[in-house]
Write a protein that holds these residues in place. Structure first.
Motif, PDB file in Angstrom:
ATOM      1  N   PRO A   1      -4.763   5.058  -0.674  1.00 20.78           N
ATOM      2  CA  PRO A   1      -5.924   4.699   0.141  1.00 20.78           C
ATOM      3  C   PRO A   1      -6.288   5.737   0.687  1.00 20.78           C
ATOM      4  O   PRO A   1      -6.222   6.907   0.834  1.00 20.78           O
ATOM      5  N   SER A   2      -7.445   6.301  -0.121  1.00 17.61           N
ATOM      6  CA  SER A   2      -7.866   7.785   0.509  1.00 17.61           C
ATOM      7  C   SER A   2      -8.803   7.808   2.141  1.00 17.61           C
ATOM      8  O   SER A   2      -8.851   8.834   2.364  1.00 17.61           O
TER       9      SER A   2
ATOM     10  N   PRO B   1      -2.146  -6.536  -7.054  1.00 19.06           N
ATOM     11  CA  PRO B   1      -2.407  -6.279  -7.747  1.00 19.06           C
ATOM     12  C   PRO B   1      -1.150  -6.227  -8.287  1.00 19.06           C
ATOM     13  O   PRO B   1       0.326  -5.764  -7.939  1.00 19.06           O
TER      14      PRO B   1
ATOM     15  N   ALA C   1      -7.108  -0.432   4.452  1.00 19.55           N
ATOM     16  CA  ALA C   1      -6.977  -0.243   3.812  1.00 19.55           C
ATOM     17  C   ALA C   1      -6.357  -1.723   3.997  1.00 19.55           C
ATOM     18  O   ALA C   1      -6.332  -2.520   2.883  1.00 19.55           O
TER      19      ALA C   1
ATOM     20  N   PRO D   1      -1.506   1.060  -5.011  1.00 16.86           N
ATOM     21  CA  PRO D   1      -2.644   1.663  -4.602  1.00 16.86           C
ATOM     22  C   PRO D   1      -2.968   1.883  -3.232  1.00 16.86           C
ATOM     23  O   PRO D   1      -1.821   2.000  -2.384  1.00 16.86           O
TER      24      PRO D   1
ATOM     25  N   LEU E   1       1.205  -0.895   0.337  1.00 13.44           N
ATOM     26  CA  LEU E   1       0.569   0.150   0.531  1.00 13.44           C
ATOM     27  C   LEU E   1       0.767   1.375   0.038  1.00 13.44           C
ATOM     28  O   LEU E   1       2.131   1.308   0.040  1.00 13.44           O
TER      29      LEU E   1
ATOM     30  N   ALA F   1       0.826   4.909  -8.424  1.00 14.32           N
ATOM     31  CA  ALA F   1      -0.424   4.424  -8.869  1.00 14.32           C
ATOM     32  C   ALA F   1       0.150   3.938 -10.037  1.00 14.32           C
ATOM     33  O   ALA F   1      -1.099   2.674 -10.739  1.00 14.32           O
TER      34      ALA F   1
ATOM     35  N   ALA G   1      -6.313  -4.643   2.172  1.00 11.92           N
ATOM     36  CA  ALA G   1      -5.707  -5.302   1.276  1.00 11.92           C
ATOM     37  C   ALA G   1      -5.205  -7.083   1.841  1.00 11.92           C
ATOM     38  O   ALA G   1      -4.949  -7.422   0.356  1.00 11.92           O
TER      39      ALA G   1
END
Length: 391
Positions: free
Chosen positions: A94-95, A111, A101, A92, A76, A87, A105
């Motif tokens: 996290p917002s 990913p 998050a 990723p 992350l 990105a 994950a």
């Protein structure tokens, strides 16, 4: 239930906030606060945590992320001024709450590195072959030059990690960053097309060159992640991309793990290429090497070109004798004979010029041009790409 281990590799003042937020959650625990990314990779490989949290920093690239993910650890990111680069590398950011998050994950697949979109339809032709200097670079340079002369926009790339020599063939200074800079930048998530435009050299109308490694010892800079991100940009840069490769092609190293391997460039290009030209010499020991290389190679059969053909090493009808030998021992049904033109080759090497420049009407130049035309026609038909062909 044991707390989930988290490795923190965050640079700057954000580290304290990240650590505090993770430690505040009862289901999470910070198991390592890393001084740099290398320590985070080591912690992941040692199985110290299930998630690594990173920020944008030096040495953060696709290869480092592949090493972490290869250990089964999720990654992350935390927001930074260059979050777009995270990105582009498939990290990723996290917002929402970071702790949530982290837990999410663990439940989802990691990913993969996000490749840039397919930007072009250029045809990739790999020039490969045996060791012992059978003339791979001569074939690559001449093929690219002749295609460009016919009006096909062409990019010649030197990916020989043992002895790059395209720059020498063109009389270019070997101090230019070339392919190492481009692959390294691509692995870091920079725009491959923009980087490529900065480092290619225009050597003739419709022909640009991406020079190779200035020193063979720099081969670890040619990484798998960088090449994966670079291919779409290369295909977008020209209608024809000719890649000069080293002879070895051991496929255990590059794809069996994440450790650097000297043959990564060769194996990756052979996998990516629309057509592979396997170059061997006409001498008996070179033909033996060529037979072994063809028998060991997996995948679609390559186009076979035998260089330096002359009666003094293969008899009165050397083309027929060599074709019969390769047919009998390697099952090859078609061979492109490239005649020996020692005077033109010596002049090209002596003057730092191409064969086309020193002897445009040489039988060797004409033979390579004819082979290139056939190769491009076949590749164009197989990919359905409209590429102008040499006459």
């Amino acid at each position: 239930m044991a707390a989930v281990g988290v490795v923190v590799a965050v640079m700057g003042p954000e580290e304290a906030r990240v650590v505090a937020e993770i430690e505040a959650h009862p289901g999470l625990a910070v198991v390592r606060r890393c001084a740099d990314l290398a320590e985070a990779v080591g912690a992941a490989k040692a199985g110290l945590g299930a998630v690594v949290i990173v920020s944008d920093q030096p040495h953060l690239d696709g290869d480092a992320l592949a090493a972490i993910r290869g250990a089964g650890v999720r990654v992350l990111g935390v927001a930074s001024p260059d979050a777009a680069r995270l990105a582009s590398l498939g990290v990723p950011v996290p917002s929402g709450p970071l702790a949530e998050a982290v837990l999410a994950a663990i439940e989802r697949p990691a990913p993969e590195l996000i490749a840039p979109p397919a930007l072009g339809g250029g045809v990739v032709v790999a020039v490969w072959g045996t060791g012992g200097a059978p003339g791979r670079t001569t074939v690559a340079v001449t093929l690219a030059t002749e295609a460009a002369r016919s009006g096909v926009s062409t990019l010649l790339v030197d990916l020989d990690t043992y002895g790059a020599s395209v720059a020498t063939a063109w009389g270019l200074a070997d101090e230019t960053p070339g392919v190492a800079a481009v692959v390294r930048a691509a692995a870091r998530g920079e725009d491959p097309s923009a980087v490529l435009a900065r480092h290619t050299v225009t050597v003739a109308p419709s022909l640009t060159v991406l020079t190779g490694l200035t020193r063979a010892a720099r081969w670890p800079e040619i990484t798998r992640a960088g090449l994966e991100r670079l291919w779409p940009a290369l295909r977008a840069a020209a209608e024809l991309i000719v890649v000069d490769l080293a002879a070895p092609a051991e496929d255990g190293g590059p794809y069996a793990g994440t450790a650097p391997h000297r043959d990564t460039a060769t194996v990756a290009t052979l996998d990516e290429a629309d057509t592979v030209i396997a170059v061997g010499g006409a001498e008996p020991h070179q033909l033996v090497r060529l037979v072994h290389a063809l028998l060991d190679r997996e995948g679609p059969p390559p186009v076979v070109a035998v260089n330096r053909i002359r009666a003094s090493v293969a008899g009165a009808r050397p083309e027929d004798a060599i074709a019969a030998t390769l047919g009998r021992h390697a099952g090859i049904t078609e061979v492109w004979p490239l005649p020996w033109d020692q005077r033109a080759c010596d002049a090209a090497v002596r003057d730092g010029r191409t064969l086309t420049e020193v002897a445009p009407r040489s039988p060797l130049v004409r033979a390579i041009a004819a082979m290139g035309a056939a190769v491009l026609a076949s590749a164009r038909a197989s990919r359905g790409v409209s590429v102008p062909m040499p006459d």
